[in-house]
Design an enzyme around this catalytic site. Structure first.
Site, PDB file in Angstrom:
ATOM      1  N   HIS A  61      38.039  44.203  57.856  1.00  0.00           N
ATOM      2  CA  HIS A  61      37.232  44.562  56.592  1.00  0.00           C
ATOM      3  C   HIS A  61      36.127  45.535  56.603  1.00  0.00           C
ATOM      4  CE1 HIS A  61      35.157  43.188  52.566  1.00  0.00           C
ATOM      5  NE2 HIS A  61      34.068  43.464  53.205  1.00  0.00           N
ATOM      6  N   GLU A  62      35.228  45.413  57.713  1.00  0.00           N
ATOM      7  CA  GLU A  62      34.021  46.169  57.771  1.00  0.00           C
ATOM      8  C   GLU A  62      34.699  47.661  58.122  1.00  0.00           C
ATOM      9  OE1 GLU A  62      31.510  45.091  56.807  1.00  0.00           O
ATOM     10  OE2 GLU A  62      31.948  43.094  56.788  1.00  0.00           O
TER      11      GLU A  62
ATOM     12  N   GLU B  55      33.985  45.118  47.242  1.00  0.00           N
ATOM     13  CA  GLU B  55      34.472  44.133  48.231  1.00  0.00           C
ATOM     14  C   GLU B  55      36.245  44.001  48.132  1.00  0.00           C
ATOM     15  OE1 GLU B  55      32.688  42.961  50.643  1.00  0.00           O
ATOM     16  OE2 GLU B  55      31.041  44.240  50.199  1.00  0.00           O
TER      17      GLU B  55
END
Length: 322
Positions: A132-133, A205
């Site tokens: 995700h990062e 996100e």
């Protein structure tokens, strides 16, 4: 990524306008000019140094590339999957499980995880979080995120200074209009900065969740990680994040305890909605369980990430930049 560059430009303009307006509200035309000049200097620093400022805010320290850690191996494999340069790897000594990415571009990317994340999550869940990062780095979100953290933090600090000055008297202490102006600037500016941050946070996100899932190969790893992190942050404070609330949007889950705040002021989408979207994505991909394998380093050695059992922060005298 023209859209992200446009978002960064708009963010800089909005936060600069907020900062200049604060100066004008309190100091008139001269205050506006001074505040605008300060904002220009901060913009330059934020563009080139925001990643280092953010890491320093959180008390992060770098994990050497030659440490032989399972974390480095995992991140290197995920970076190859994402077609990204190897980011620098940082740790934060915090029991709260969380993570964030920063860097003005993929060539200067950095991934930072807390020790609590490594202690509490399964390595496949850690891989989901890291992916995700890396998605934020690949999408070039990290510059916008770091700018919001540094400039938003500067606005909050100025607001606190104005509140302090109002309490103990100041230039406008004898003027009712001056006191009202100072109070309005101190209260409204952080709120305005928070609204700006909210505008860039929520959809980003979801996008990073989807891209991160494709990088690690299993959306359920991230879904499970989000559920655990969301539960843990409710009871485990993060003092560094509490001291710098403008950085909350950087993290995969809002690190603040949330006392006195409702979802209107959250910098993140509702976690249950994110998990539902990830489960839907897994179904579309035909994935029904965690699966037996994953990126290199995403399997346990001796029941944990072995290098972290006896971890100790490096000598801080040199600072985290070496």
């Amino acid at each position: 990524m023209p859209l992200n560059y446009a978002k960064t430009a708009v963010l800089l303009l909005l936060l600069t306008a907020i900062f200049a307006a604060m100066g004008g509200f309190v100091g008139g035309q001269s205050g506006l000019v001074v505040a605008f000049g300060m904002a220009m200097v901060m913009n330059g620093l934020a563009l080139w140094k925001s990643d280092k400022l953010v890491l320093r805010m959180q008390g992060a320290y770098e994990v050497p590339a030659g440490s032989g850690s399972g974390l480095h191996t995992m991140i290197a494999d995920l970076a190859r999957r994402a077609d990204l340069p190897m980011p620098r790897v940082f740790l934060v000594e915090s029991p709260q499980p969380n993570a964030f990415a920063t860097g003005r571009n993929p060539e200067n990317g950095a991934v930072c995880v807390s020790t609590g994340l490594l202690d509490m999550l399964d390595p496949r869940e850690v891989a989901g979080v890291v992916a995700h990062e890396l998605a934020h780095i690949k999408s070039r979100d990290t510059l916008t995120m770091a700018l919001a953290a540094t400039l938003g933090g500067a606005i909050s600090m100025l607001a606190q200074w104005l509140q302090f000055g109002m309490l103990f008297g100041g230039r406008n202490g004898g003027s009712r209009h001056g006191r009202l102006a100072t109070l309005a600037a101190a209260l409204l500016a952080p709120f305005a900065a928070m609204i700006v941050q909210m505008a860039i946070s929520r959809s980003r996100e979801y996008q990073a969740d989807r891209l991160g899932s494709s990088i690690c190969g299993n959306p359920l790893w991230l879904a499970s990680a989000l559920a655990k992190i969301n539960q843990a942050v409710r009871g485990i404070p993060n003092p560094a994040a509490e001291a710098n609330p403008a950085s909350a949007h950087l993290f995969i889950i809002n690190p603040l305890t949330g006392r006195g705040m409702d979802s209107l002021f959250s910098t993140h989408p509702d976690t249950s909605n994110r998990i539902a979207e990830l489960e839907k994505l897994a179904a579309e991909m035909g994935i029904t369980d965690f699966g037996p394998s994953g990126p290199a380093g995403a399997t346990r050695s001796g029941g944990s990430f072995a290098p972290w059992l006896n971890r100790r922060p490096p000598d801080r005298a040199r600072g985290i930049w070496g």
